[in-house]
Design a protein around this motif. Structure first.
Motif, PDB file in Angstrom:
ATOM      1  N   GLN A   1      14.304   2.291  18.482  1.00  0.00           N
ATOM      2  CA  GLN A   1      14.492   2.469  17.038  1.00  0.00           C
ATOM      3  C   GLN A   1      14.356   1.141  16.301  1.00  0.00           C
ATOM      4  N   ASP A   2      14.971   0.082  16.874  1.00  0.00           N
ATOM      5  CA  ASP A   2      14.844  -1.250  16.260  1.00  0.00           C
ATOM      6  C   ASP A   2      13.382  -1.683  16.219  1.00  0.00           C
ATOM      7  N   ALA A   3      12.651  -1.410  17.315  1.00  0.00           N
ATOM      8  CA  ALA A   3      11.239  -1.791  17.364  1.00  0.00           C
ATOM      9  C   ALA A   3      10.439  -1.017  16.309  1.00  0.00           C
ATOM     10  N   GLU A   4      10.759   0.277  16.154  1.00  0.00           N
ATOM     11  CA  GLU A   4      10.062   1.073  15.133  1.00  0.00           C
ATOM     12  C   GLU A   4      10.372   0.545  13.731  1.00  0.00           C
ATOM     13  N   HIS A   5      11.675   0.222  13.490  1.00  0.00           N
ATOM     14  CA  HIS A   5      12.046  -0.329  12.181  1.00  0.00           C
ATOM     15  C   HIS A   5      11.331  -1.661  11.924  1.00  0.00           C
ATOM     16  N   GLU A   6      11.305  -2.503  12.961  1.00  0.00           N
ATOM     17  CA  GLU A   6      10.645  -3.811  12.814  1.00  0.00           C
ATOM     18  C   GLU A   6       9.148  -3.632  12.587  1.00  0.00           C
ATOM     19  N   ARG A   7       8.553  -2.676  13.300  1.00  0.00           N
ATOM     20  CA  ARG A   7       7.122  -2.399  13.119  1.00  0.00           C
ATOM     21  C   ARG A   7       6.849  -1.930  11.695  1.00  0.00           C
ATOM     22  N   ALA A   8       7.706  -0.994  11.211  1.00  0.00           N
ATOM     23  CA  ALA A   8       7.524  -0.491   9.844  1.00  0.00           C
ATOM     24  C   ALA A   8       7.702  -1.618   8.828  1.00  0.00           C
ATOM     25  N   ARG A   9       8.697  -2.510   9.084  1.00  0.00           N
ATOM     26  CA  ARG A   9       8.927  -3.632   8.175  1.00  0.00           C
ATOM     27  C   ARG A   9       7.735  -4.578   8.172  1.00  0.00           C
ATOM     28  N   ILE A  10       7.194  -4.872   9.368  1.00  0.00           N
ATOM     29  CA  ILE A  10       6.051  -5.786   9.462  1.00  0.00           C
ATOM     30  C   ILE A  10       4.828  -5.181   8.761  1.00  0.00           C
ATOM     31  N   ILE A  11       4.614  -3.868   8.971  1.00  0.00           N
ATOM     32  CA  ILE A  11       3.474  -3.216   8.319  1.00  0.00           C
ATOM     33  C   ILE A  11       3.645  -3.236   6.800  1.00  0.00           C
ATOM     34  N   ALA A  12       4.884  -2.936   6.323  1.00  0.00           N
ATOM     35  CA  ALA A  12       5.128  -2.956   4.875  1.00  0.00           C
ATOM     36  C   ALA A  12       4.931  -4.358   4.314  1.00  0.00           C
ATOM     37  N   ALA A  13       5.425  -5.372   5.063  1.00  0.00           N
ATOM     38  CA  ALA A  13       5.248  -6.756   4.604  1.00  0.00           C
ATOM     39  C   ALA A  13       3.773  -7.137   4.576  1.00  0.00           C
TER      40      ALA A  13
ATOM     41  N   HIS B   1       1.261  -5.048   4.185  1.00  0.00           N
ATOM     42  CA  HIS B   1       0.638  -4.366   3.037  1.00  0.00           C
ATOM     43  C   HIS B   1       0.962  -5.096   1.731  1.00  0.00           C
ATOM     44  N   THR B   2       2.229  -5.478   1.582  1.00  0.00           N
ATOM     45  CA  THR B   2       2.623  -6.187   0.361  1.00  0.00           C
ATOM     46  C   THR B   2       1.864  -7.499   0.239  1.00  0.00           C
ATOM     47  N   GLU B   3       1.782  -8.239   1.359  1.00  0.00           N
ATOM     48  CA  GLU B   3       1.077  -9.522   1.330  1.00  0.00           C
ATOM     49  C   GLU B   3      -0.407  -9.317   1.032  1.00  0.00           C
ATOM     50  N   ALA B   4      -0.997  -8.254   1.631  1.00  0.00           N
ATOM     51  CA  ALA B   4      -2.417  -7.983   1.381  1.00  0.00           C
ATOM     52  C   ALA B   4      -2.635  -7.632  -0.089  1.00  0.00           C
ATOM     53  N   GLU B   5      -1.713  -6.818  -0.638  1.00  0.00           N
ATOM     54  CA  GLU B   5      -1.851  -6.474  -2.058  1.00  0.00           C
ATOM     55  C   GLU B   5      -1.711  -7.711  -2.946  1.00  0.00           C
ATOM     56  N   GLU B   6      -0.760  -8.596  -2.570  1.00  0.00           N
ATOM     57  CA  GLU B   6      -0.612  -9.834  -3.350  1.00  0.00           C
ATOM     58  C   GLU B   6      -1.879 -10.681  -3.263  1.00  0.00           C
TER      59      GLU B   6
ATOM     60  N   ILE C   1      -4.911  -9.615  -2.610  1.00  0.00           N
ATOM     61  CA  ILE C   1      -5.977  -8.947  -3.380  1.00  0.00           C
ATOM     62  C   ILE C   1      -5.761  -9.160  -4.869  1.00  0.00           C
ATOM     63  N   SER C   2      -4.485  -9.035  -5.311  1.00  0.00           N
ATOM     64  CA  SER C   2      -4.190  -9.227  -6.733  1.00  0.00           C
ATOM     65  C   SER C   2      -4.515 -10.656  -7.166  1.00  0.00           C
ATOM     66  N   LYS C   3      -4.122 -11.635  -6.337  1.00  0.00           N
ATOM     67  CA  LYS C   3      -4.434 -13.037  -6.663  1.00  0.00           C
ATOM     68  C   LYS C   3      -5.943 -13.270  -6.662  1.00  0.00           C
ATOM     69  N   ALA C   4      -6.633 -12.652  -5.694  1.00  0.00           N
ATOM     70  CA  ALA C   4      -8.080 -12.824  -5.626  1.00  0.00           C
ATOM     71  C   ALA C   4      -8.738 -12.235  -6.869  1.00  0.00           C
ATOM     72  N   ARG C   5      -8.223 -11.054  -7.295  1.00  0.00           N
ATOM     73  CA  ARG C   5      -8.780 -10.453  -8.515  1.00  0.00           C
ATOM     74  C   ARG C   5      -8.503 -11.342  -9.727  1.00  0.00           C
ATOM     75  N   ALA C   6      -7.258 -11.865  -9.789  1.00  0.00           N
ATOM     76  CA  ALA C   6      -6.908 -12.739 -10.909  1.00  0.00           C
ATOM     77  C   ALA C   6      -7.769 -13.998 -10.884  1.00  0.00           C
ATOM     78  N   ASN C   7      -7.927 -14.567  -9.688  1.00  0.00           N
ATOM     79  CA  ASN C   7      -8.768 -15.765  -9.566  1.00  0.00           C
ATOM     80  C   ASN C   7     -10.219 -15.457  -9.927  1.00  0.00           C
ATOM     81  N   ALA C   8     -10.686 -14.289  -9.477  1.00  0.00           N
ATOM     82  CA  ALA C   8     -12.066 -13.916  -9.808  1.00  0.00           C
ATOM     83  C   ALA C   8     -12.223 -13.724 -11.310  1.00  0.00           C
ATOM     84  N   GLU C   9     -11.185 -13.079 -11.916  1.00  0.00           N
ATOM     85  CA  GLU C   9     -11.247 -12.880 -13.366  1.00  0.00           C
ATOM     86  C   GLU C   9     -11.211 -14.221 -14.095  1.00  0.00           C
ATOM     87  N   ASP C  10     -10.339 -15.132 -13.635  1.00  0.00           N
ATOM     88  CA  ASP C  10     -10.273 -16.465 -14.245  1.00  0.00           C
ATOM     89  C   ASP C  10     -11.596 -17.208 -14.061  1.00  0.00           C
TER      90      ASP C  10
END
Length: 200
Positions: free
Chosen positions: A118-130, A132-137, A139-148
């Motif tokens: 269960q701990d491994a599943e929670h850690e896996r889900a946390r790592i995947i969520a992190a 995804h969040t980092e990838a979205e950040e 992508i968002s920064k890349a879009r902002a940089n591209a727009e700039d």
């Protein structure tokens, strides 16, 4: 002990009865034949009396000790059997306790494995969520940089186009236009309008 006393008591009347037996029953005779089996009274009576005395002495002195030793031996055997039974019961109880401990250890091990999964599943889900969040950040920064970067390039291109337009216009009219003049402002406004149409 009582049995021995009864036997001794029964032996005395038998001996008396034998002594009262008529003498003709003890034949004196030749050394051969059935007479050899019949005891001589002179030897038989003292032997019988000695036997009875020994019997009574043994019954009163030795036999109680023998019975005591037999009773003690029986008691020791019974105690040994009881001790063996107690040891066997204790071994059975210890076996039950050890079986319970093994079952409890197995249950705890299964719980630990389940908790680790269960701990491994929670850690896996946390790592995947992190991730995804980092990838979205990113992508968002890349879009902002591209727009700039696009805006910067657009502004730079607009400035260059304005300069070229002024240069071309000044060559066309064969006069130098003032950089702060009305024509430059008109060109820049036109480029902004065209850029906003392209952005839409």
């Amino acid at each position: 002990m009582k049995l021995l006393n009864r036997a001794a008591g029964a032996a005395v009347p038998v001996a008396c009865a034998l002594m009262a037996t008529p003498v003709p029953a003890f034949a004196e005779g030749s050394a051969g034949g059935p007479a050899i089996l019949i005891p001589n009274m002179a030897e038989f009576i003292p032997a019988l009396i000695a036997f009875l005395i020994i019997w009574v002495v043994l019954a009163k002195v030795a036999w109680p000790k023998v019975l005591t030793m037999m009773d003690e031996r029986s008691r020791r055997i019974a105690d040994s059997l009881e001790e063996a039974e107690r040891t066997k019961q204790k071994a059975i109880d210890d076996r039950h306790v050890s079986d319970e401990l093994v079952a409890d250890a197995r249950r705890q091990a299964a719980e630990i494995v389940l908790a680790a999964r269960q701990d491994a599943e929670h850690e896996r889900a946390r790592i995947i969520a992190a991730a995804h969040t980092e990838a979205e950040e990113i992508i968002s920064k890349a879009r902002a940089n591209a727009e700039d970067e696009r805006r910067s390039l657009y502004a730079e291109a607009a400035g260059t186009i304005a300069d070229l337009s002024v240069s071309v216009a000044s060559k066309i009219v064969e006069k130098t236009l003032d950089e702060d003049g009305e024509q430059r402002r008109l060109i820049e406004r036109y480029i902004k309008e065209v850029g906003s149409l392209n952005a839409d």
